[in-house]
Write a protein that holds these residues in place. Structure first.
Motif, PDB file in Angstrom:
ATOM      1  N   LEU A  73       0.826  -1.205   0.000  1.00 27.09           N
ATOM      2  CA  LEU A  73       0.000   0.000   0.000  1.00 27.09           C
ATOM      3  C   LEU A  73       0.863   1.259   0.000  1.00 27.09           C
ATOM      4  N   MET A  74       1.946   1.243   0.770  1.00 24.14           N
ATOM      5  CA  MET A  74       2.841   2.406   0.832  1.00 24.14           C
ATOM      6  C   MET A  74       3.531   2.645  -0.512  1.00 24.14           C
ATOM      7  N   ARG A  75       3.907   1.566  -1.209  1.00 24.71           N
ATOM      8  CA  ARG A  75       4.526   1.720  -2.540  1.00 24.71           C
ATOM      9  C   ARG A  75       3.573   2.398  -3.508  1.00 24.71           C
ATOM     10  N   LEU A  76       2.309   1.964  -3.522  1.00 29.63           N
ATOM     11  CA  LEU A  76       1.317   2.584  -4.396  1.00 29.63           C
ATOM     12  C   LEU A  76       1.103   4.048  -4.023  1.00 29.63           C
ATOM     13  N   TYR A  77       0.966   4.301  -2.726  1.00 28.80           N
ATOM     14  CA  TYR A  77       0.760   5.672  -2.243  1.00 28.80           C
ATOM     15  C   TYR A  77       1.937   6.572  -2.625  1.00 28.80           C
ATOM     16  N   ASP A  78       3.149   6.131  -2.337  1.00 26.04           N
ATOM     17  CA  ASP A  78       4.341   6.941  -2.623  1.00 26.04           C
ATOM     18  C   ASP A  78       4.473   7.245  -4.114  1.00 26.04           C
ATOM     19  N   ALA A  79       4.202   6.246  -4.951  1.00 23.51           N
ATOM     20  CA  ALA A  79       4.319   6.444  -6.401  1.00 23.51           C
ATOM     21  C   ALA A  79       3.331   7.502  -6.888  1.00 23.51           C
ATOM     22  N   LEU A  80       2.095   7.427  -6.408  1.00 23.00           N
ATOM     23  CA  LEU A  80       1.086   8.397  -6.835  1.00 23.00           C
ATOM     24  C   LEU A  80       1.328   9.773  -6.235  1.00 23.00           C
ATOM     25  N   ASP A  81       1.753   9.800  -4.988  1.00 21.34           N
ATOM     26  CA  ASP A  81       2.025  11.077  -4.325  1.00 21.34           C
ATOM     27  C   ASP A  81       3.186  11.801  -5.006  1.00 21.34           C
ATOM     28  N   THR A  82       4.220  11.062  -5.375  1.00 19.96           N
ATOM     29  CA  THR A  82       5.376  11.630  -6.057  1.00 19.96           C
ATOM     30  C   THR A  82       5.004  12.104  -7.462  1.00 19.96           C
ATOM     31  N   ALA A  83       4.144  11.359  -8.156  1.00 20.17           N
ATOM     32  CA  ALA A  83       3.749  11.707  -9.529  1.00 20.17           C
ATOM     33  C   ALA A  83       2.924  12.993  -9.574  1.00 20.17           C
ATOM     34  N   ASP A  84       2.190  13.287  -8.492  1.00 20.03           N
ATOM     35  CA  ASP A  84       1.404  14.517  -8.401  1.00 20.03           C
ATOM     36  C   ASP A  84       0.546  14.736  -9.655  1.00 20.03           C
ATOM     37  N   LEU A  85      -0.295  13.761  -9.956  1.00 22.75           N
ATOM     38  CA  LEU A  85      -1.147  13.803 -11.154  1.00 22.75           C
ATOM     39  C   LEU A  85      -2.333  14.740 -10.940  1.00 22.75           C
ATOM     40  N   GLU A  86      -2.593  15.600 -11.914  1.00 24.32           N
ATOM     41  CA  GLU A  86      -3.671  16.580 -11.802  1.00 24.32           C
ATOM     42  C   GLU A  86      -5.047  15.940 -11.733  1.00 24.32           C
ATOM     43  N   GLU A  87      -5.224  14.777 -12.346  1.00 26.70           N
ATOM     44  CA  GLU A  87      -6.527  14.117 -12.375  1.00 26.70           C
ATOM     45  C   GLU A  87      -6.889  13.478 -11.045  1.00 26.70           C
ATOM     46  N   ASP A  89      -7.716  13.957  -7.312  1.00 27.79           N
ATOM     47  CA  ASP A  89      -8.179  15.012  -6.416  1.00 27.79           C
ATOM     48  C   ASP A  89      -7.594  14.854  -5.021  1.00 27.79           C
ATOM     49  N   ASP A  90      -7.591  13.620  -4.516  1.00 28.73           N
ATOM     50  CA  ASP A  90      -7.101  13.391  -3.158  1.00 28.73           C
ATOM     51  C   ASP A  90      -6.580  11.968  -3.054  1.00 28.73           C
ATOM     52  N   ILE A  91      -5.538  11.808  -2.263  1.00 33.65           N
ATOM     53  CA  ILE A  91      -4.983  10.479  -2.008  1.00 33.65           C
ATOM     54  C   ILE A  91      -4.677  10.391  -0.520  1.00 33.65           C
ATOM     55  N   GLY A  92      -5.043   9.283   0.079  1.00 34.06           N
ATOM     56  CA  GLY A  92      -4.791   9.125   1.505  1.00 34.06           C
ATOM     57  C   GLY A  92      -4.477   7.681   1.842  1.00 34.06           C
ATOM     58  N   LEU A  93      -3.606   7.524   2.827  1.00 37.14           N
ATOM     59  CA  LEU A  93      -3.280   6.196   3.354  1.00 37.14           C
ATOM     60  C   LEU A  93      -3.386   6.287   4.861  1.00 37.14           C
ATOM     61  N   ILE A 100      -8.082   6.763  -3.151  1.00 35.87           N
ATOM     62  CA  ILE A 100      -7.675   7.646  -4.235  1.00 35.87           C
ATOM     63  C   ILE A 100      -8.952   8.198  -4.858  1.00 35.87           C
ATOM     64  N   LYS A 101      -9.150   9.507  -4.733  1.00 35.72           N
ATOM     65  CA  LYS A 101     -10.330  10.152  -5.307  1.00 35.72           C
ATOM     66  C   LYS A 101      -9.904  10.891  -6.562  1.00 35.72           C
ATOM     67  N   LEU A 102     -10.636  10.669  -7.626  1.00 37.08           N
ATOM     68  CA  LEU A 102     -10.319  11.275  -8.909  1.00 37.08           C
ATOM     69  C   LEU A 102     -11.145  12.537  -9.134  1.00 37.08           C
ATOM     70  N   GLU A 103     -10.594  13.459  -9.914  1.00 35.04           N
ATOM     71  CA  GLU A 103     -11.300  14.687 -10.284  1.00 35.04           C
ATOM     72  C   GLU A 103     -12.610  14.356 -10.993  1.00 35.04           C
ATOM     73  N   SER A 104     -12.627  13.273 -11.739  1.00 29.24           N
ATOM     74  CA  SER A 104     -13.819  12.865 -12.492  1.00 29.24           C
ATOM     75  C   SER A 104     -14.931  12.335 -11.597  1.00 29.24           C
ATOM     76  N   GLY A 105     -14.651  12.139 -10.324  1.00 29.44           N
ATOM     77  CA  GLY A 105     -15.664  11.672  -9.384  1.00 29.44           C
ATOM     78  C   GLY A 105     -15.516  10.225  -8.952  1.00 29.44           C
ATOM     79  N   GLY A 106     -14.767   9.419  -9.680  1.00 31.48           N
ATOM     80  CA  GLY A 106     -14.555   8.021  -9.298  1.00 31.48           C
ATOM     81  C   GLY A 106     -13.537   7.919  -8.171  1.00 31.48           C
TER      82      GLY A 106
END
Length: 167
Positions: A73-87, A89-93, A100-106
């Protein structure tokens, strides 16, 4: 079912009542592939992965389970947090739950489930899946794929810029 030690090696006598069972000779140990293939044949509850708690995942103790699940879980979180993708909206562990909440609502929810020693995965693309620790990876017996592979494929469908993220 494959002939391996994970499964009870019993056979019915053709002419005896259904209660008559005879043990067969000891079977060789199972490979993760034999277990996965057998799991796909065992029925609806097993196809989801939830019924497959008698696989190699049972061989890890509580400490190993938490360590391996937290690491994944930490590997997935760190990869996404580091990537800082605009799509995204929020990521939490928090407490074994990666959301992982997306801008599109999913949203994706990936969490560890101690009772079954599995990682449970909810995706707007794939729905609910269950991953057991087999070999050296979290593996979906229903799909025959690793957690990172399934997550990457689902995420890229909704967030194309995630294609370059290294998990």
């Amino acid at each position: 079912l494959p002939r391996c030690s994970v499964f009870t090696s019993l056979r019915r006598l053709p002419s005896a009542p259904s209660a008559a069972l005879l043990p067969q000779r000891p079977a060789p140990p199972c490979t993760w592939r034999a277990v996965a293939l057998a799991g796909m044949r065992r029925g609806a509850a097993t196809r989801t992965g939830r019924g497959d708690v008698d696989t190699d995942a049972e061989q890890i103790d509580e400490t190993q389970f938490h360590s391996k699940a937290d690491h994944a879980l930490m590997r997935l979180y760190d990869a996404l947090d580091t990537a800082d993708l605009e799509e995204i909206d929020d990521i939490g562990l928090d407490d074994g739950v990666l959301s992982i909440k997306l801008e599109s609502g999913g949203s994706f929810v990936i969490n560890k489930h101690f009772a079954t020693k599995q990682i449970w995965y909810a995706s707007p693309v794939s729905g609910a899946l269950y991953f057991s620790y087999i070999g050296d990876q979290w593996f979906s017996e229903s799909l025959g794929e690793a957690l990172e592979v399934v997550f990457r494929r689902d995420l890229v469908k909704l967030v194309p810029s995630a294609a370059d993220v290294a998990f």
